[in-house]
Design a protein around this motif. Structure first.
Motif, PDB file in Angstrom:
ATOM      1  N   THR A  95     -29.583 -27.438 -14.000  1.00 16.61           N
ATOM      2  CA  THR A  95     -28.437 -27.932 -13.079  1.00 16.61           C
ATOM      3  C   THR A  95     -29.192 -29.120 -12.861  1.00 16.61           C
ATOM      4  O   THR A  95     -27.874 -30.038 -13.079  1.00 16.61           O
ATOM      5  CB  THR A  95     -28.856 -27.621 -11.406  1.00 16.61           C
ATOM      6  N   TYR A  98     -27.382 -30.705 -16.282  1.00 15.77           N
ATOM      7  CA  TYR A  98     -26.383 -31.370 -16.421  1.00 15.77           C
ATOM      8  C   TYR A  98     -24.993 -31.851 -15.137  1.00 15.77           C
ATOM      9  O   TYR A  98     -24.618 -32.661 -15.608  1.00 15.77           O
ATOM     10  CB  TYR A  98     -25.465 -29.584 -15.282  1.00 15.77           C
ATOM     11  N   ILE A 110     -18.987 -25.840 -19.008  1.00 19.25           N
ATOM     12  CA  ILE A 110     -19.491 -24.698 -18.598  1.00 19.25           C
ATOM     13  C   ILE A 110     -20.800 -25.306 -17.415  1.00 19.25           C
ATOM     14  O   ILE A 110     -21.908 -26.008 -17.914  1.00 19.25           O
ATOM     15  CB  ILE A 110     -20.022 -24.061 -19.343  1.00 19.25           C
ATOM     16  N   PRO A 111     -20.192 -25.551 -15.825  1.00 17.77           N
ATOM     17  CA  PRO A 111     -21.371 -25.353 -14.969  1.00 17.77           C
ATOM     18  C   PRO A 111     -22.720 -24.384 -15.117  1.00 17.77           C
ATOM     19  O   PRO A 111     -22.394 -23.035 -15.878  1.00 17.77           O
ATOM     20  CB  PRO A 111     -19.916 -25.585 -13.728  1.00 17.77           C
ATOM     21  N   PRO A 112     -23.147 -24.805 -14.444  1.00 15.17           N
ATOM     22  CA  PRO A 112     -24.606 -24.236 -14.447  1.00 15.17           C
ATOM     23  C   PRO A 112     -25.165 -22.950 -14.190  1.00 15.17           C
ATOM     24  O   PRO A 112     -24.005 -23.011 -13.038  1.00 15.17           O
ATOM     25  CB  PRO A 112     -25.748 -25.033 -13.345  1.00 15.17           C
ATOM     26  N   THR A 113     -24.945 -22.106 -14.756  1.00 13.32           N
ATOM     27  CA  THR A 113     -25.090 -20.617 -14.993  1.00 13.32           C
ATOM     28  C   THR A 113     -25.638 -19.713 -14.946  1.00 13.32           C
ATOM     29  O   THR A 113     -27.025 -20.545 -15.756  1.00 13.32           O
ATOM     30  CB  THR A 113     -23.900 -20.054 -15.730  1.00 13.32           C
ATOM     31  N   GLN A 114     -26.002 -18.779 -14.337  1.00 13.50           N
ATOM     32  CA  GLN A 114     -28.038 -18.138 -14.432  1.00 13.50           C
ATOM     33  C   GLN A 114     -27.081 -16.614 -14.828  1.00 13.50           C
ATOM     34  O   GLN A 114     -26.158 -16.480 -14.088  1.00 13.50           O
ATOM     35  CB  GLN A 114     -27.950 -18.246 -12.918  1.00 13.50           C
ATOM     36  N   GLU A 115     -27.704 -15.727 -15.486  1.00 13.67           N
ATOM     37  CA  GLU A 115     -27.760 -14.554 -16.147  1.00 13.67           C
ATOM     38  C   GLU A 115     -29.328 -13.781 -15.829  1.00 13.67           C
ATOM     39  O   GLU A 115     -29.946 -14.188 -16.223  1.00 13.67           O
ATOM     40  CB  GLU A 115     -27.367 -14.482 -17.624  1.00 13.67           C
ATOM     41  N   ARG A 123     -31.270 -19.191 -17.748  1.00 14.29           N
ATOM     42  CA  ARG A 123     -30.138 -20.269 -17.271  1.00 14.29           C
ATOM     43  C   ARG A 123     -29.200 -21.311 -18.371  1.00 14.29           C
ATOM     44  O   ARG A 123     -29.913 -21.384 -18.934  1.00 14.29           O
ATOM     45  CB  ARG A 123     -30.997 -20.972 -16.326  1.00 14.29           C
ATOM     46  N   TYR A 124     -28.132 -21.878 -18.136  1.00 10.70           N
ATOM     47  CA  TYR A 124     -27.221 -22.339 -18.494  1.00 10.70           C
ATOM     48  C   TYR A 124     -26.728 -23.216 -18.152  1.00 10.70           C
ATOM     49  O   TYR A 124     -26.187 -22.811 -17.146  1.00 10.70           O
ATOM     50  CB  TYR A 124     -27.261 -21.917 -20.284  1.00 10.70           C
ATOM     51  N   ALA A 125     -25.983 -24.607 -19.051  1.00  9.64           N
ATOM     52  CA  ALA A 125     -24.972 -25.527 -18.813  1.00  9.64           C
ATOM     53  C   ALA A 125     -24.526 -26.138 -20.124  1.00  9.64           C
ATOM     54  O   ALA A 125     -25.762 -25.923 -20.695  1.00  9.64           O
ATOM     55  CB  ALA A 125     -25.629 -26.686 -17.930  1.00  9.64           C
ATOM     56  N   LYS A 136     -25.990 -27.920 -25.278  1.00 13.87           N
ATOM     57  CA  LYS A 136     -25.932 -26.703 -24.453  1.00 13.87           C
ATOM     58  C   LYS A 136     -27.775 -26.813 -24.021  1.00 13.87           C
ATOM     59  O   LYS A 136     -28.488 -27.145 -24.329  1.00 13.87           O
ATOM     60  CB  LYS A 136     -25.735 -25.244 -25.194  1.00 13.87           C
TER      61      LYS A 136
END
Ligand code: FE2
Length: 377
Positions: A95, A98, A110-115, A123-125, A136
């Motif tokens: 976060t 990004y 792609i905004p900060p994303t959590q899987e 976590r990635y962005a 990335k």
């Protein structure tokens, strides 16, 4: 500008978008010694994309293809051919990375994303880089699966086990002795180099460590200008090339013409024993650029004493260069795809921090011979 404001742990992986991931993955396994460690596709419930994760020591490649014609990966392949589409870096805080990069001028993708899955939180962005290339940011500090949620482990790879080994600084799969990504080079359009130099400096605090202009290279071969940007405490190096006017068509312009725009020109992969690595690569069918044997006639006079036997280097076509800090050994593959675009460099550093400037002339002659054979000079 201090580079401390943007911590990066290391290169995490490079993702290639290709037309046929099954066959491309097989090529990188058999020709370059990578081991498949994770997979996603129809068998794992991924309905649109198939990806193969390949590893060798600390190098990770992800080979992806789309299963539908209108998917962004299909559109990328249609335009660029097989290409290195995503440069992924591990960061401590996705976060923060990004928000900092976009606040400082980067375009978000792609905004900060959590899987999450049973192996933890991933976590990635993603932000945009030159051409259609994406950067990335990944935080896998709380993820212990094979690669990412949605991927199944492959080849007896145990979830968690490889991560522990990586953190101890040694990867599991030794392959042909390739160790880590030394640098990733981008080709951009004429006049765009400084814009992308500024991009890395402003958004992520990278510093420029080297600059070659067309005066550094003999006129006949003055085909490119290059600046090297460095970040992540020296662990991340992004040289950026733009075409320059020469007597002949710049190799960078040839790339741009066939790639239909800017993109990744080469990945440099380090090895601790370039002679053994290149022998294995050649036995596996990897084709390298050829330099005339005269290159080796006065080599010791040019670069001084080196540990490796020169006749061995000559047999394999390995080049040598020296700078203030030491010497390096390097060799370049021919393009890995049918378009004259993406290739790999194999590099072994003995202190030297440069990029083989002393080899430019010999290399450009070699590249121009290849360009001529392609009818592009
Ligand atoms: Fe390079």
């Amino acid at each position: 500008m201090s580079e401390d404001f943007f911590p990066i742990k290391k290169f995490d992986h490079v993702e290639l978008y290709v037309g046929n991931a099954k066959q491309a993955a097989h090529f990188y396994q058999t020709a370059f010694g990578f081991t498949p460690t994770a997979y996603r596709g129809l068998h794992t419930g991924s309905r649109e994309v198939t990806s193969y994760v390949l590893e060798q020591h600390l190098i990770r490649l992800v080979i992806s293809t789309a299963l539908t014609p209108d998917h962004p990966i299909s559109r990328s392949v249609h335009l660029h051919g097989d290409t290195a589409a995503v440069m992924a870096m591990e960061v401590p805080d996705v976060t923060y990375a990004y928000q900092t990069a976009t606040k400082r001028g980067a375009t978000g993708a792609i905004p900060p994303t959590q899987e999450e899955d049973e192996h933890g939180v991933y976590r990635y962005a993603v932000i945009k880089c030159y051409g259609d290339v994406l950067i990335k940011y990944i935080d896998r500090s709380e993820y212990h699966g094979a690669f990412a949620p949605g991927f199944a482990a492959r080849n007896g790879h145990l979830n968690g086990a490889i991560k522990d080994e990586r953190e101890q600084g040694h990867g599991r799969y030794q392959g042909f002795g390739l160790k880590h990504i030394d640098h990733i080079v981008g080709n951009v359009e004429l006049g765009a180099m400084n814009r992308w130099v500024d991009f890395f400096a402003q958004t992520m605090g990278f510093t420029q460590i080297i600059h070659f202009d067309d005066n550094d290279i003999a006129t006949e071969y003055s085909a490119l200008m290059s600046k090297v940007m460095q970040g992540g405490d020296g662990k991340i190096k992004f040289p950026i090339n733009e075409p320059a006017e020469g007597k002949k068509k710049s190799q960078i312009q040839e790339y741009l013409d066939y790639h239909y725009g800017p993109g990744v020109q080469h990945l440099a992969l380090s090895t601790g024993n370039i002679i053994e690595t290149v022998k294995k690569l050649q036995e596996s069918g990897v084709e390298f650029l050829y330099v005339p044997t005269t290159y080796y006639d006065d080599l010791e006079a040019r670069v001084g004493k080196i540990n490796e036997p020169i006749e061995e280097l000559a047999k394999l076509g390995i080049l040598v260069d020296r700078d203030d800090d030491g010497y390096l050994l390097q060799i370049f593959t021919k393009p890995l795809v049918d378009r004259p675009t993406l290739f790999f460099e194999i590099i072994e550093r003995h202190g030297a921090r440069g990029f083989g400037q002393g080899n430019f002339k010999a290399l450009f002659e070699s590249i121009e011979r290849e360009q001529a054979l392609r009818g592009n000079l």
